[in-house]
Enzyme design. Structure first.
Site, PDB file in Angstrom:
ATOM      1  CG  ASP A 188      -2.248   0.677   0.952  1.00 44.58           C
ATOM      2  OD1 ASP A 188      -2.178   1.871   0.608  1.00 44.58           O
ATOM      3  OD2 ASP A 188      -3.327   0.081   1.076  1.00 44.58           O
ATOM      4  CG  HIS A 215      -0.774   1.780  -3.289  1.00 41.57           C
ATOM      5  ND1 HIS A 215      -2.034   1.473  -2.847  1.00 41.57           N
ATOM      6  CD2 HIS A 215      -0.350   0.682  -3.974  1.00 41.57           C
ATOM      7  CE1 HIS A 215      -2.367   0.238  -3.233  1.00 41.57           C
ATOM      8  NE2 HIS A 215      -1.357  -0.263  -3.905  1.00 41.57           N
TER       9      HIS A 215
END
Ligand SMILES: *[C@@H]1O[C@H](CO)[C@@H](O)[C@H](O)[C@H]1NC(C)=O
Ligand SMILES: *[C@@H]1O[C@H](CO)[C@@H](O)[C@H](O)[C@H]1NC(C)=O
Ligand SMILES: *[C@@H]1O[C@H](CO)[C@@H](O)[C@H](O)[C@H]1NC(C)=O
Length: 393
Positions: free
Chosen positions: A217, A240
């Site tokens: 993430d 991310h």
């Protein structure tokens, strides 16, 4: 030494061994087995309590020796402590239980927590292994949340550690003032769900430097109630990207300011420099600088999404928003894996203003393809930017 001092000295020798008297508390002296099978939580807690309650010491150290592996169930190390400085030296390996079943009946909101400790310095060149694999394919609801959590720790730091395979976020810093993060390596597979690298929330004066983060993430995410954060010399990927937000989800008054991200490298990430806010939010994100960023095969190198909503088609247009202003992008280069290399998607009702872009060169990662810049309701100035033009004046 006066009589009182002598008495303390003798008591000190009598009540513990010499190294403990010197402020050195090895978990081995408190019954840790280090056989990587037996739960060593109790030994760690006892070593912590001894270090934390030690009298007449400026500084004390909990010591986790090298070349040994310790299995720990969820623990919270509580302060406040007597010594002004507490070192937590992790030179060996600390492991979470591998099977999800062993967490049953325990508070799984964090694995290793530090709470209300000032002058805490976690260091030691060791390894912290969350063994999250067993969790990644289960529903989030049953996950332990975090690997290392620092809650209300002022004048503190975490440095020189490798943290891997957390069930979810690897490191959380919450409600801390003056906190340094330096020389960390964080590693989880790119496809492990919700494994943020480092999340910072409700904190002020946080310096995050010289670290390499790969996760499933956000490499770094910045939550609400934040001021004066500097992120410098970090590598992100997979992951991310570095994200401010998401913010304002519940319609709260967002207060995020003075964020600097300087000297960052992004490799194969889905985002680079990202700000995302929900329409329901109010308040502000302001005075943000992204400088000297290098992108390699990044989907959204520069992105502001002021209409953030992860529940697809479930978010109706609202006449509110978090005010985003004074955001500077400077000295940015590299490649985008999608056509839109710059995407400033601001709110119709609360536009972004004071955006500045300077010395930006973004190319397509696919030879021969073009990239474009897309701006909505974004006001500011650009100088020497490609792709451009984009901002409204
Ligand atoms: C840390 O500082 C904040 C405000 O600066 C304070 O509210 C909090 O109580 C402090 N934490 C500790 C453990 O002293
Ligand atoms: C990016 O990551 C890939 C795969 O992990 C690696 O092969 C490549 O060398 C990296 N590129 C840069 C610029 O670091
Ligand atoms: C901007 O946000 C709106 C609302 O979420 C979305 O429909 C649109 O596709 C976005 N534009 C770009 C260029 O991403």
């Amino acid at each position: 030494m006066d009589v009182f001092g002598l008495l303390l000295f003798v008591l000190g020798l009598a009540s513990s061994n010499l190294s403990a008297y010197n402020g050195h508390f090895s978990v081995m002296d408190y019954g840790a087995t280090s056989d990587d099978q037996t739960d060593d939580s109790q030994a760690f807690l006892e070593a912590w309590n001894a270090a934390c309650t030690a009298l007449h010491l400026q500084s004390s150290t909990v010591y986790v020796p090298p070349q040994k592996t310790f299995l720990l169930n969820p623990i919270i190390f509580h302060g406040p402590c007597n010594p002004a400085r507490i070192n937590f030296l992790i030179s060996g390996t600390i492991m979470a239980p591998e099977s999800a079943g062993e967490w049953d009946g325990r508070d799984a909101s964090e694995w290793l927590g530090f709470k209300n400790v000032n002058g805490l310095h976690v260091d030691g060149f060791g390894l912290v292994d969350g063994q999250g694999k067993a969790w990644w394919d289960q529903s989030c609801k049953y996950h332990p949340q975090l690997a290392l959590k620092f809650m209300s720790c002022n004048e503190s730091s975490v440095s020189n550690l490798k943290v891997v395979n957390s069930a979810q976020t690897h490191i959380v810093v919450k409600a801390c003032n003056r906190f340094n993060i330096d020389n960390l390596v964080i590693e989880s597979p790119g496809n492990s769900p919700n494994t943020d690298g480092i999340h910072i929330q409700s904190s002020h004066n946080v310096f995050l430097t010289n670290s390499k983060i790969g996760a499933g993430d956000d490499c770094i995410s910045i939550g609400d109630y934040i001021s004066n954060i500097e992120i410098r010399n970090v590598e992100c990927g997979p992951g991310h990207g570095i994200s401010i937000g998401s913010l304002g989800r519940d319609g709260n008054y967002v207060q995020v300011e003075k964020i600097r991200v300087i000297d960052a490298v992004f490799n194969g990430t889905s985002n680079g420099a990202r700000i995302k806010t929900w329409q329901a939010g109010r308040g502000y994100v302001r005075d943000v600088t992204f400088q000297n960023l290098k992108f390699s095969y990044v989907k959204n190198p520069i992105i502001i999404d002021q209409n953030y909503c992860y529940i697809r088609n479930a978010c109706e247009e609202q006449e509110s928003g978090v005010q985003i202003s004074n955001v500077n992008y400077k000295e940015v280069s590299g490649t985008s894996s999608t056509e839109i290399a710059i995407n400033l998607n601001c709110s119709k009702f609360v536009p972004c203003f004071g955006i500045s872009m300077e010395s930006i060169q973004l190319m397509s990662a696919k030879a021969g393809n073009d990239v474009v810049a897309s701006c909505s309701n974004a006001y500011g100035q650009e100088l020497d930017v490609f792709p451009a033009p984009c901002l409204l004046r």
